[in-house]
Design a protein around this motif. Sequence first.
Motif, PDB file in Angstrom:
ATOM      1  N   SER A 237       0.841  -1.199   0.000  1.00  0.00           N
ATOM      2  CA  SER A 237       0.000   0.000   0.000  1.00  0.00           C
ATOM      3  C   SER A 237       0.875   1.248   0.000  1.00  0.00           C
ATOM      4  N   GLU A 238       0.405   2.265  -0.717  1.00  0.00           N
ATOM      5  CA  GLU A 238       1.091   3.553  -0.753  1.00  0.00           C
ATOM      6  C   GLU A 238       0.264   4.580   0.013  1.00  0.00           C
ATOM      7  N   GLU A 239       0.950   5.414   0.785  1.00  0.00           N
ATOM      8  CA  GLU A 239       0.243   6.422   1.566  1.00  0.00           C
ATOM      9  C   GLU A 239      -0.486   7.403   0.645  1.00  0.00           C
ATOM     10  N   CYS A 240      -1.780   7.567   0.886  1.00  0.00           N
ATOM     11  CA  CYS A 240      -2.639   8.444   0.082  1.00  0.00           C
ATOM     12  C   CYS A 240      -2.544   8.109  -1.403  1.00  0.00           C
ATOM     13  N   GLY A 241      -2.296   6.843  -1.723  1.00  0.00           N
ATOM     14  CA  GLY A 241      -2.139   6.449  -3.113  1.00  0.00           C
ATOM     15  C   GLY A 241      -2.961   5.235  -3.471  1.00  0.00           C
ATOM     16  N   ASP A 242      -2.282   4.183  -3.923  1.00  0.00           N
ATOM     17  CA  ASP A 242      -2.951   2.998  -4.439  1.00  0.00           C
ATOM     18  C   ASP A 242      -2.379   1.765  -3.737  1.00  0.00           C
ATOM     19  N   VAL A 243      -2.856   0.610  -4.134  1.00  0.00           N
ATOM     20  CA  VAL A 243      -2.359  -0.666  -3.631  1.00  0.00           C
ATOM     21  C   VAL A 243      -1.854  -1.458  -4.828  1.00  0.00           C
ATOM     22  N   HIS A 244      -0.557  -1.778  -4.843  1.00  0.00           N
ATOM     23  CA  HIS A 244       0.071  -2.400  -5.997  1.00  0.00           C
ATOM     24  C   HIS A 244       0.293  -3.893  -5.776  1.00  0.00           C
ATOM     25  N   LEU A 245       0.116  -4.655  -6.858  1.00  0.00           N
ATOM     26  CA  LEU A 245       0.327  -6.101  -6.836  1.00  0.00           C
ATOM     27  C   LEU A 245       1.591  -6.432  -7.618  1.00  0.00           C
ATOM     28  N   PHE A 246       2.398  -7.339  -7.050  1.00  0.00           N
ATOM     29  CA  PHE A 246       3.623  -7.799  -7.689  1.00  0.00           C
ATOM     30  C   PHE A 246       3.597  -9.322  -7.764  1.00  0.00           C
ATOM     31  N   PRO A 263     -11.730   4.028  -5.772  1.00  0.00           N
ATOM     32  CA  PRO A 263     -11.074   5.221  -5.236  1.00  0.00           C
ATOM     33  C   PRO A 263     -10.634   5.028  -3.785  1.00  0.00           C
ATOM     34  N   PHE A 264      -9.344   4.892  -3.565  1.00  0.00           N
ATOM     35  CA  PHE A 264      -8.827   4.814  -2.204  1.00  0.00           C
ATOM     36  C   PHE A 264      -8.686   6.218  -1.618  1.00  0.00           C
ATOM     37  N   GLY A 265      -8.845   6.302  -0.291  1.00  0.00           N
ATOM     38  CA  GLY A 265      -8.527   7.529   0.423  1.00  0.00           C
ATOM     39  C   GLY A 265      -7.083   7.494   0.875  1.00  0.00           C
ATOM     40  N   ASN A 266      -6.816   6.679   1.886  1.00  0.00           N
ATOM     41  CA  ASN A 266      -5.455   6.485   2.380  1.00  0.00           C
ATOM     42  C   ASN A 266      -5.291   5.012   2.746  1.00  0.00           C
ATOM     43  N   PRO A 267      -4.912   4.169   1.775  1.00  0.00           N
ATOM     44  CA  PRO A 267      -4.767   2.740   2.078  1.00  0.00           C
ATOM     45  C   PRO A 267      -3.650   2.508   3.076  1.00  0.00           C
ATOM     46  N   ALA A 268      -3.924   1.643   4.053  1.00  0.00           N
ATOM     47  CA  ALA A 268      -2.944   1.368   5.105  1.00  0.00           C
ATOM     48  C   ALA A 268      -2.657  -0.136   5.132  1.00  0.00           C
ATOM     49  N   GLY A 269      -3.070  -0.816   6.200  1.00  0.00           N
ATOM     50  CA  GLY A 269      -2.763  -2.229   6.346  1.00  0.00           C
ATOM     51  C   GLY A 269      -3.338  -3.087   5.229  1.00  0.00           C
ATOM     52  N   VAL A 270      -2.565  -4.091   4.813  1.00  0.00           N
ATOM     53  CA  VAL A 270      -3.003  -5.032   3.781  1.00  0.00           C
ATOM     54  C   VAL A 270      -2.686  -6.442   4.240  1.00  0.00           C
ATOM     55  N   CYS A 271      -3.482  -7.399   3.787  1.00  0.00           N
ATOM     56  CA  CYS A 271      -3.199  -8.811   4.032  1.00  0.00           C
ATOM     57  C   CYS A 271      -3.901  -9.629   2.964  1.00  0.00           C
ATOM     58  N   THR A 272      -3.534 -10.890   2.850  1.00  0.00           N
ATOM     59  CA  THR A 272      -4.144 -11.811   1.899  1.00  0.00           C
ATOM     60  C   THR A 272      -4.612 -13.035   2.671  1.00  0.00           C
ATOM     61  N   ASN A 277      -7.833 -13.784  -1.448  1.00  0.00           N
ATOM     62  CA  ASN A 277      -8.498 -12.484  -1.446  1.00  0.00           C
ATOM     63  C   ASN A 277      -7.603 -11.467  -0.749  1.00  0.00           C
ATOM     64  N   ILE A 278      -7.477 -10.280  -1.340  1.00  0.00           N
ATOM     65  CA  ILE A 278      -6.672  -9.218  -0.749  1.00  0.00           C
ATOM     66  C   ILE A 278      -7.580  -8.310   0.069  1.00  0.00           C
ATOM     67  N   ILE A 279      -7.178  -8.010   1.293  1.00  0.00           N
ATOM     68  CA  ILE A 279      -7.970  -7.189   2.199  1.00  0.00           C
ATOM     69  C   ILE A 279      -7.174  -5.935   2.539  1.00  0.00           C
ATOM     70  N   VAL A 280      -7.816  -4.771   2.401  1.00  0.00           N
ATOM     71  CA  VAL A 280      -7.139  -3.483   2.572  1.00  0.00           C
ATOM     72  C   VAL A 280      -7.914  -2.626   3.562  1.00  0.00           C
ATOM     73  N   VAL A 281      -7.184  -1.995   4.476  1.00  0.00           N
ATOM     74  CA  VAL A 281      -7.762  -0.992   5.367  1.00  0.00           C
ATOM     75  C   VAL A 281      -7.591   0.387   4.715  1.00  0.00           C
ATOM     76  N   ASP A 282      -8.676   1.139   4.641  1.00  0.00           N
ATOM     77  CA  ASP A 282      -8.607   2.524   4.168  1.00  0.00           C
ATOM     78  C   ASP A 282      -8.764   3.429   5.385  1.00  0.00           C
ATOM     79  N   GLU A 283      -7.643   4.015   5.812  1.00  0.00           N
ATOM     80  CA  GLU A 283      -7.657   4.811   7.041  1.00  0.00           C
ATOM     81  C   GLU A 283      -8.536   6.048   6.901  1.00  0.00           C
ATOM     82  N   GLN A 284      -8.500   6.717   5.758  1.00  0.00           N
ATOM     83  CA  GLN A 284      -9.270   7.941   5.575  1.00  0.00           C
ATOM     84  C   GLN A 284     -10.764   7.653   5.488  1.00  0.00           C
ATOM     85  N   ARG A 285     -11.140   6.617   4.747  1.00  0.00           N
ATOM     86  CA  ARG A 285     -12.559   6.296   4.570  1.00  0.00           C
ATOM     87  C   ARG A 285     -13.125   5.455   5.709  1.00  0.00           C
TER      88      ARG A 285
END
Length: 336
Positions: A237-246, A263-272, A277-285
């Motif tokens: 996850s990128e601060e105030c950005g996107d979530v990239h897959l490699f 549309p992400f606000g501020n993606p933070a913690g990520v896990c699979t 399935n990829i799970i993302v926390v959006d701190e701003q939203r």
Amino acid sequence: MPHAMDTNRPQKERFLRAMHALQATSNHALQVASPLLEHPGGLGPLTGPHLHHLVQQSQDLCVELDRVGHLLRFQQDQLLRCIATPGGVRGLHCSLDGTLYLTFDESPCVQILDLSGHSLHSLPCSLPGTGAFASEDVTVTGSGLVLVSSLVHRAVYAFHHLSKASQGEWVKILTFESPRGLGVDALGRFLVADYVSGLVHSFSVGSTFKAIGLTTVPGLCGPRYVSNGPDGGFVVSEECGDVHLFGQAHQLLGSLGSRLEHPFGNPAGVCTDAEGNIIVVDEQRKEVILFPRAGPPVRLVSKGLQRPTGVACASHGRLLVADNGDNCVKIFKYQV
């Protein structure tokens, strides 16, 4: 629960009737069409535009049924319990056996708990001769090796058990400019999100606690958290950005935001999770979103969060979310 079941019964019966009608109609059409299509006469009066329209509608219906299937399998906002924490949580990791590892804003230690919140052990973050160091994130291998990152001290440390009878000690593994998030990929390699440098580092740790096979992935903007991803890759996850897959070879596969127009606000913690399935926390939203391997995203938690940052999966369809607005770790049930 019985009241909820009674409330939902009309909707369930309506859904089942729709599915049965769809199944019966498709089976009838297949029985009628199969012998006719095998006949030399071909398609009869079925025109090309009609066939194109039918194919498009079938594809749209399949996509919609996949979406419905995802919604049926997951639950939303099903809070099971809260585990109070002594301040804000920086790092959150849950092992396969349900052991919870936490690092905190103002406490230089790794706190080890069970999923009921009972304290099992504490590892003070301190080096002989140099004193305590601030811990950022934490991760644990399948063999029980604990790693923490320290943004202030620009290093990654591993906890080394000298013997079964000793308390053990921390060992510095590597120095980076600004290490934040930690993870372990499917091959057991450690992942480090280097925030200011815009890098993700990957390496293994040998028996003498030396880094082996250090590789670096550039081109990120404020990488914050990193986790193993589907098919042996990783996700960051990128601060105030996107979530990239490699991918497994560290090649960029794309981003969740651009791929799914999310549309992400501020993606933070990520896990699979175990299903990929990829799970993302959006701190701003103030929400937690699940991105399935196929189909649109699903909001698992959309209310009751104040300042969510970290996330981890546990067994039996449980989801752990570090909520620093409430100084606690909240455990949700997200799978039926």
